[in-house]
Design a protein around this motif. Structure first.
Motif, short mmCIF file in Angstrom:
data_model
loop_
_atom_site.label_atom_id
_atom_site.label_comp_id
_atom_site.label_asym_id
_atom_site.label_seq_id
_atom_site.Cartn_x
_atom_site.Cartn_y
_atom_site.Cartn_z
N ALA A 136 -32.51 -33.30 76.63
CA ALA A 136 -32.37 -32.25 75.63
C ALA A 136 -33.51 -31.23 75.72
CB ALA A 136 -32.32 -32.87 74.25
N PRO A 137 -33.55 -30.39 76.78
CA PRO A 137 -34.61 -29.39 76.86
C PRO A 137 -34.60 -28.42 75.68
CG PRO A 137 -33.06 -29.14 78.68
CD PRO A 137 -32.66 -30.35 77.92
N SER A 138 -33.45 -28.26 75.04
CA SER A 138 -33.40 -27.37 73.87
C SER A 138 -34.29 -27.89 72.76
CB SER A 138 -31.96 -27.21 73.38
OG SER A 138 -31.44 -28.47 72.99
N LYS A 139 -34.50 -29.20 72.68
CA LYS A 139 -35.40 -29.77 71.67
C LYS A 139 -36.84 -29.31 71.91
CE LYS A 139 -33.13 -34.04 70.31
NZ LYS A 139 -33.25 -35.51 70.28
N ILE A 140 -37.24 -29.25 73.16
CA ILE A 140 -38.60 -28.83 73.47
C ILE A 140 -38.80 -27.36 73.08
CG2 ILE A 140 -40.30 -28.48 75.31
CD1 ILE A 140 -39.07 -30.94 76.69
N ILE A 141 -37.80 -26.54 73.34
CA ILE A 141 -37.87 -25.13 72.95
C ILE A 141 -37.97 -25.01 71.43
CG2 ILE A 141 -36.61 -22.94 72.93
CD1 ILE A 141 -35.51 -23.82 75.73
N ALA A 142 -37.17 -25.77 70.72
CA ALA A 142 -37.22 -25.73 69.25
C ALA A 142 -38.56 -26.26 68.74
CB ALA A 142 -36.06 -26.54 68.67
N MET A 143 -39.10 -27.27 69.39
CA MET A 143 -40.42 -27.77 69.01
C MET A 143 -41.47 -26.68 69.19
SD MET A 143 -40.32 -31.57 70.72
CE MET A 143 -42.08 -31.79 70.60
N GLY A 144 -41.39 -25.97 70.31
CA GLY A 144 -42.33 -24.88 70.56
C GLY A 144 -42.27 -23.82 69.49
#
Length: 154
Positions: A136-144
Motif C-alpha cells: 500500500a504505497p498510498s498509505k506512505i503518501i498519506a502518512m507523509g
C-alpha cells in the motif's frame, strides 16, 4: 525541512568511507540543522498499528549477519526524542492511522547506519517509524501528508 530518500547499503558505510559516505556527510553539512530526524526503514514493517520509537536513548539493532566482529562493536549514541515521537503518533492518529509509541524498540541498521554518516557526531535526535504494509504505497503518501507539519517545526 526537506524530505530525503537515502539507501542504507547495509552496514558497510558505518566502517568504509567512499563517494557514497562523502555524499552523506555533505548532505549533513548542507541541510538546515534539524531539531530531530524522523526516519522510516524497510527493516521495520507494521502489520496493522504503526509504531514509533520513543526511547530517550535508543539502542542500536545489529540486524545483519555474517560480518566481522568489528561491525557489531560500532556505536552511534544518538539521542531519541520522546516528545517528537508523541507528536508523530498524535498526527497519525488524527489522520486516521492506528499508531502508538514503542519505548523499547531501538534503531535498525537501515536507520542508524546512513544517519551516522549524515550526522557523525550523533547529536541529532532520531525517531524511527514503521513502514506500513508494502502493498500500500498510498498509505506512505498519506502518512507523509499527515506528518508534513513537522517539517515546519524543524
Amino acid at each position: 525541512m526537506p524530505v530525503a530518500f537515502i539507501s542504507d547499503f547495509g552496514p558497510m558505510p558505518a566502517v568504509e568511507k567512499d563517494d557514497y559516505t562523502d555524499a552523506l556527510a555533505r548532505l549533513g553539512s548542507e541541510l538546515p540543522r534539524p531539531k530531530a530526524v524522523l526516519v522510516m526503514s524497510g527493516h521495520w514493517e507494521a502489520k496493522e498499528t504503526l509504531l514509533v520509537t520513543s526511547a530517550a536513548r535508543p539502542e542500536l539493532i545489529y540486524d545483519y549477519y555474517g560480518f566481522p566482529e568489528a561491525f557489531y562493536q560500532i556505536r552511534y549514541p544518538c539521542p531519541g526524542d520522546p516528545e517528537t515521537a508523541g507528536e508523530v503518533v498524535r498526527l497519525l492518529v488524527e489522520a486516521g492511522f492506528p499508531a502508538k509509541t514503542d519505548p523499547k524498540r531501538g534503531l535498525d541498521h537501515g536507520a542508524w547506519v546512513p544517519l551516522s554518516c549524515v550526522y557523525p557526531e550523533a547529536d541529532v535526535p532520531i525517531v524511527q517509524i514503521t513502514v506500513p504494509s508494502r502493498d500500500a504505497p498510498s498509505k506512505i503518501i498519506a502518512m507523509g501528508r499527515a506528518l508534513a507539519p513537522l517539517r515546519q517545526r524543524g
